[in-house]
Design an enzyme around this catalytic site. Sequence first.
Site, short mmCIF file in Angstrom:
data_model
loop_
_atom_site.label_atom_id
_atom_site.label_comp_id
_atom_site.label_asym_id
_atom_site.label_seq_id
_atom_site.Cartn_x
_atom_site.Cartn_y
_atom_site.Cartn_z
N SER A 128 6.78 -4.33 -17.04
CA SER A 128 7.81 -3.47 -16.45
C SER A 128 8.89 -4.25 -15.70
CB SER A 128 7.19 -2.44 -15.50
OG SER A 128 6.40 -1.54 -16.22
N THR A 191 9.76 -1.62 -11.64
CA THR A 191 10.92 -0.90 -12.15
C THR A 191 11.97 -0.64 -11.07
OG1 THR A 191 9.46 0.10 -13.80
CG2 THR A 191 11.65 1.08 -13.53
N GLU A 254 -0.47 8.71 7.86
CA GLU A 254 -1.17 9.73 7.08
C GLU A 254 -2.69 9.49 7.04
OE1 GLU A 254 0.40 10.16 3.12
OE2 GLU A 254 -1.03 11.71 2.55
N PHE A 303 6.08 8.03 0.75
CA PHE A 303 5.14 9.14 0.88
C PHE A 303 3.68 8.76 0.74
CE2 PHE A 303 9.27 10.80 -0.49
CZ PHE A 303 9.51 11.71 0.54
N GLU A 304 3.41 7.50 0.44
CA GLU A 304 2.03 7.01 0.35
C GLU A 304 2.02 5.54 0.75
OE1 GLU A 304 -1.27 8.06 -0.72
OE2 GLU A 304 -0.35 9.99 -0.24
N GLU A 347 12.31 7.04 -11.59
CA GLU A 347 11.20 6.54 -12.40
C GLU A 347 10.01 7.48 -12.32
OE1 GLU A 347 8.29 2.70 -13.09
OE2 GLU A 347 8.79 3.28 -11.06
N HIS A 356 -3.07 3.08 -18.31
CA HIS A 356 -3.88 1.88 -18.03
C HIS A 356 -5.34 2.27 -17.76
CE1 HIS A 356 -1.04 -1.38 -18.17
NE2 HIS A 356 -0.24 -0.84 -17.26
N ASP A 393 10.26 1.95 -20.38
CA ASP A 393 10.38 0.49 -20.36
C ASP A 393 9.57 -0.16 -21.46
OD1 ASP A 393 8.11 1.37 -19.05
OD2 ASP A 393 8.39 0.10 -17.28
ZN LIG Z 1 1.88 -1.01 -16.94
#
Ligand SMILES: [Zn+2]
Length: 517
Positions: A128, A191, A254, A303-304, A347, A356, A393
Amino acid sequence: MKSSLFSAALLSATMLAGCATQTAVVAPAPAVPSYGRTIVTPVQAEDSYYTTAQARVSARAETRGAGQARNVIIFVGDGMGISTITAARIYAGQSHGLDGESYQLTMETFPNVALSKTYSDNFQTADSAATAVAMMSGVKTDSGTLGFDRNVQAGNCAASLGHEVESLFSMAEAQDFSTGVVSTARITHATPAATYSHSPSRDWEFDGAVGAQAELGCRDIASQLIDFPAGDGLELAMGGGRSNFMTNEQADPEYEGRTGRRGDGRDLVAEWSAKSDDHTFIYDQAGFDAIDFDSDVRVLGLFEPSHMQFEQDRPNDTAGEPSLSELTAAAITRLSRDEDGFVLMVEGGRIDHAHHGGNAHRALVDAVAFDDAIRTAVEMTDASETMILVTADHSHTMTIAGYAARGNPILGLARSEVGALLRASDGRPYTTLGYANGPGAVCTAADNGACERGDLTDVDVEAPDYQQQSTYPMGSETHGGEDVAIFATGAGSERVGGVMEQNEIFFALAQSLGLVD
Ligand SMILES: [Zn+2]
């Protein structure tokens, strides 16, 4: 009368033909909106990958009469190969109780379509990082590197110095555009990182990963987002990857017991917030909902600690996360306030991660959420001034096998028209979707060659966590090396067509904006 009309028509046709050959220069050029951009020559303009792609896109633009764009939005479905698009289309249709095979995703409705050749400078099947550089900077480069030409080996800081390439985002920022990056992956992942960073290794997302090579002048990717020197920097960066921006002494907002990762003491969230009164940091749904994006606000949304949730799991998130479609709507609202134009990357970063893991279910759910975000963008923009380009990609090894009957659940076991399970030559049923490799391998090393494919007769293969069977074992299923699709609509999108090198995408975007020749 008849004959004189005929003669007149013939006469004028002859005159027109004469005009066309003798005085064509007098005819006014077709009205092409110009947005007052200055053509720039980036440092990579002599690279042969650059010049070859430039010539091809210029020729296509001329042949097809391509227009100019005020704004561009590039949607990258990470790992969204053509088999993923087909399966996601069927899944989306079937989820709505409709005929899946003939269902249309939004991206499919775009008028200009092409294939993209995704190999990198040194790999047949790319990653990527190199593929994002191709799209953002117009050159093919080495896999694993971000923001450099082909002369840099992954992880080698010393070799990288002086080989930087410029990105579409830095060129746009330099001409007062508003710019934004949205991803469901870490915002420091390959990316999105290709839009704003130069890093010989895509893995150098925080200072500790760079290690001793920092002494040579290489900087981690998170710090480069905050320090992005082009124009006045990104207006918006929203995704995951919070821990790369926080020190290892700061508690995560969080998750109890978690901290940031940075050992250099830089609190990048505080640095962002200190830039101006408009700079704001958010980390959850409530913070997102509290922002008026139709304002001059500049938003870092993380957000994470790592990637955002898969769409399948998002409803169960502790603090709540906006959907990719909500993030896209917010970004367009904010960026379209700028008369100078905008460049936005969105993205769908986790299609790839599900693949994966050999987990087609989550890949398809994320691909459909990605298409929802594309539909939002189409609805919120004017095609006469905004180009929307959708691509992947690279692909993955997922296949759609025969011969399930029309209407069979795409995630299910393959069945005949009368509902009977189809069986492989081992007598056992199989799923329509499968992988060439990955964690769902039918034989593992421990089997020592003496193994049988698992019997799926009583397995819930449509369950969210099910891992499709694959041919040979790998801890992480791999990318696929075949071409991926490009779909484009709106201003300048005629530059997309035929079989394109992936780095031609940069020119489809940058030429349409009037930033490069
Ligand atoms: Zn990958």
